[in-house]
Design a protein around this motif. Sequence first.
Motif, mmCIF file in Angstrom:
data_model
loop_
_atom_site.group_PDB
_atom_site.id
_atom_site.type_symbol
_atom_site.label_atom_id
_atom_site.label_comp_id
_atom_site.label_asym_id
_atom_site.label_seq_id
_atom_site.Cartn_x
_atom_site.Cartn_y
_atom_site.Cartn_z
ATOM 1 N N UNK A 26 0.832 -1.207 0.000
ATOM 2 C CA UNK A 26 0.000 0.000 0.000
ATOM 3 C C UNK A 26 0.866 1.256 0.000
ATOM 4 N N UNK A 27 1.960 1.245 0.744
ATOM 5 C CA UNK A 27 2.885 2.373 0.717
ATOM 6 C C UNK A 27 3.477 2.552 -0.678
ATOM 7 N N UNK A 28 3.868 1.456 -1.298
ATOM 8 C CA UNK A 28 4.435 1.540 -2.651
ATOM 9 C C UNK A 28 3.389 2.078 -3.625
ATOM 10 N N UNK A 29 2.195 1.506 -3.585
ATOM 11 C CA UNK A 29 1.132 1.934 -4.505
ATOM 12 C C UNK A 29 0.692 3.366 -4.269
ATOM 13 N N UNK A 30 0.464 3.714 -3.024
ATOM 14 C CA UNK A 30 0.045 5.075 -2.699
ATOM 15 C C UNK A 30 1.098 6.102 -3.063
ATOM 16 N N UNK A 31 2.340 5.804 -2.755
ATOM 17 C CA UNK A 31 3.427 6.716 -3.103
ATOM 18 C C UNK A 31 3.568 6.886 -4.605
#
Length: 141
Positions: free
Chosen positions: A118-123
Amino acid sequence: MDAGAVTVLAAIAAFGGLLAALAGGYGLRQARRVRRTGVRVEALVKRSPDSASDESALPRPLLQFVTEDDRVVEVVCPVTPTPQRPLNDGDHALVLYDPADPRTVVVHGRERLGLERAFIGGGTVVVLLSLALLAVVAMSR
């Protein structure tokens, strides 16, 4: 809002998105590395000393285990227990630790890889939106 202010805000957002994506990538890489090369041991779950003061939140317990070279290591659990999957005082949990740094642990079955993704996708989304905004500002000049 003038183009300069929009450019600055888009650049700051892109930088924040890049940091989030990098943090997620690093966490994912660390979890995979420890799962692949880590040493598997059983850890004793201990109540955190500060948990007695705040009963409303689910505090992270301590994990105590013995390394291959007979050192006793006590670390804060990297994941928060949930009501569905509690980590109660006195329980045992299977952990994998990094032999080079035994404080780096992964609790087997609770790796939280979804959070890292989620951090990778959101970023990545924030970076792409910022770049699109910068492109719109550049074309409007």
